[in-house]
Write an enzyme that holds these catalytic residues in place. Structure first.
Site: not given
Ligand code: BES
Ligand code: ZN
Ligand code: MN
Length: 512
Positions: A272, A277, A284, A295, A354, A356, A358
């Site tokens: 990834k 992000d 966020k 990220d 968010d 993104e 996947r």
């Molecule tokens: N990059 C984030 C995941 C992340 C969160 C990495 C905290 C490191 C620390 C990812 O893109 C994300 O935002 N995931 C969301 C998914 C949700 C919206 C389904 C998450 O985990 O909150």
């Molecule tokens: Zn992310």
């Molecule tokens: Mn995200």
């Protein structure tokens, strides 16, 4: 102001220490610091000093100093003794090595590195007693414990020790040292890449880094720009990158083993590469965004791993794919409710911009299945906050569709000091992926790490596949042994430990 003066330039960074072998004893090596290992009191009831202590012990009451300081010999404990001898020697360090397991030597190496900052040289016998066990972890600890990143006008706050001499270790270990160094430097490289701020690090910059690595390591490299991505149908990567002033890239690196390449199976690594992000239109909150320059850690891990495959003698072909995009906000951003068409045709409804990671990973996985005939697929991503909730910040999570692959990765994780815990691809949650309009919903709700893995599984063509969700371990909250506060670059050492084996695909997909 000209645009040139505004374009960011990274200042010169610190460089990792040089490691050397020497058959000589520490007293015979010219160095500013001598570091001797300290073993905890066993049956004798007294601490034991390692090789080289006898000579220095004639002049200095080393055991007496340890006793006064209340030393226990636990791994990474440092007792420091200034000396005023003639010659270069300024200080003796007595470094605990605990039970002398790999973790202990990693900690001892990192502690030595921290205690010798700004020194020109240190000679140590920490590795000497048991080089077969100690060399790899000591080198990783000493290298990564020396890591620093700075963007200060006055230069770095300190320099790593210039030179670490491994005394009483013969040159027959030269190949082992070269390999250990390559693995440690892969950790350094991925940590560095993850730490670079996104004002500099955009998808095109990441592609340039990959091109430089390819040149240095003799890999083939291909980069898809936004036009090529559109032509080949990479709708997930394009959709996630749609709002950014710096358009997305897909980066491909190809490694072939020196021997037997024609018949060697292929492993595909997918990383990834979200260079920042923001969350997109599902923005966020500030505290969740502040660390999101990292990220792209999965992409950094893939790049650093690819760079070191030859050095660890990887016997299989490896293709590295980095799906690079900036998840930004603008009038051209992908909106909640939009539908993206992935490489190969499967569609996703974007209910949360968010989620993104996947979306870009799906494209790269589908491409790998369609074009590369992999014997195994391994993806690495800072994918879900849920993984951090589940495992905390010191253990990464992984999912695997193949038990042999799962076991190989677990072993590599244990050996490298990048611990992983296996999570279930629980079919009962599959129905949560359902969307009213598309093949899947990109944000199906909890359990978040599992549903994200299930989302990705649809793009793996039923091949042996492992998914490393390193969101938990992507950031170290504080300096701790080989970990330095901030982005960790977690994963490169474990992948190299796996791919450097004689048969990294032993039993995978029941090939034999
Ligand atoms: N990059 C984030 C995941 C992340 C969160 C990495 C905290 C490191 C620390 C990812 O893109 C994300 O935002 N995931 C969301 C998914 C949700 C919206 C389904 C998450 O985990 O909150
Ligand atoms: Zn992310
Ligand atoms: Mn995200």
């Amino acid at each position: 102001m000209s645009s040139k003066s505004l374009s960011p330039t990274l200042p010169v960074q610190v460089t990792p220490p040089q490691l050397e072998l020497s058959a000589l004893s520490p007293a015979e090596v010219d160095a500013e610091v001598v570091a001797l290992p300290v073993m905890p009191a066993g049956e004798t009831g007294s601490l034991v000093l390692g090789p080289g202590a006898a000579e220095l012990g004639e002049t200095y009451d080393l055991l007496g100093v340890l006793e006064v300081e209340g030393a226990t010999g636990k791994a990474g404990e440092v007792t420091s003794l200034p000396v005023t001898a003639e010659g270069s020697l300024k200080r003796i360090l007595l470094v605990g090595v605990g039970d002398q397991q790999r973790t202990d030597f990693r900690r001892a190496g990192a502690a030595l590195a921290r205690a010798t900052r700004d020194r020109e040289s240190v000679v140590t016998t920490i590795v000497a007693a048991d080089p077969a066990v100690a060399l790899d972890p000591f080198v990783a600890g000493a290298t990564l414990g020396s890591f620093d990143f700075h963007w200060r006008s006055g230069g770095p706050q300190w320099q790593p020790v210039g030179r670490i001499v491994l005394a009483e270790v013969g040159t027959e270990r030269a190949a082992a040292l070269a390999r250990a160094t390559a693995v440690a430097l892969a950790g350094w490289r991925s940590r560095f890449l993850a730490t670079v701020p996104a004002i500099l690090k955009n998808p095109a910059w990441l592609a340039e880094q990959a091109e430089a690595v390819a040149k240095e390591a003799g890999l083939d490299v291909t980069v898809w720009d936004e036009k090529a991505l559109a032509k080949d149908g990479f709708g997930g990567i394009l959709g996630v990158g749609a709002a950014s002033a710096t358009p997305p890239r897909l980066i491909r690196l190809d490694y072939k083993p020196a021997k037997g390449a024609r018949r060697a199976p292929t492993v595909v690594l997918v990383g990834k590469g979200i260079t920042f992000d923001t969350g997109g239109l599902n923005l966020k909150p500030g505290e969740g965004m502040v660390t999101m320059k990292r990220d792209m850690t999965g992409g950094a891990v893939v790049l650093a791993t690819m760079a070191a495959l030859a050095a660890v003698g990887c016997p299989v072909k490896v293709v590295g794919l980095i799906a690079a995009a900036e998840n930004a906000v603008s009038g051209s951003a992908t909106r909640p409710g939009d539908v993206l068409r992935h490489y190969g045709g499967r569609t996703s409804e974007v209910t949360n911009t968010d989620a993104e990671g996947r979306l870009v990973m799906a494209d790269a996985l589908a491409y790998a299945v369609d074009q590369l005939k992999p014997a195994a697929l391994v993806d690495v991503a800072t994918l879900t906050g849920a993984m951090k909730v589940a495992l905390g910040q010191q253990v990464g999570g992984y999912f695997a569709s193949d038990d042999a692959l799962a076991a190989l990765l677990a072993e590599a994780a244990e050996a490298s000091g990048e611990p992983l815990w296996r999570m279930p691809l629980a079919d009962v949650y599959e129905e949560r992926l359902a969307s009213k309009v598309a093949d899947a919903d990109n944000a199906p709700g909890g359990p978040g790490a599992i549903t994200a893995a299930l989302f990705l599984r649809h793009f793996t063509g039923g091949l042996p596949w492992a998914h490393l969700d390193i969101a938990s371990v992507g950031d170290a909250p504080a300096d701790s042994f080989e970990w330095t506060q901030g982005p960790t670059g977690f994963g490169a050492r474990l992948l190299l430990s796996w791919l450097g084996q004689d048969d990294p695909l032993a039993g995978v997909g029941d090939r034999r």
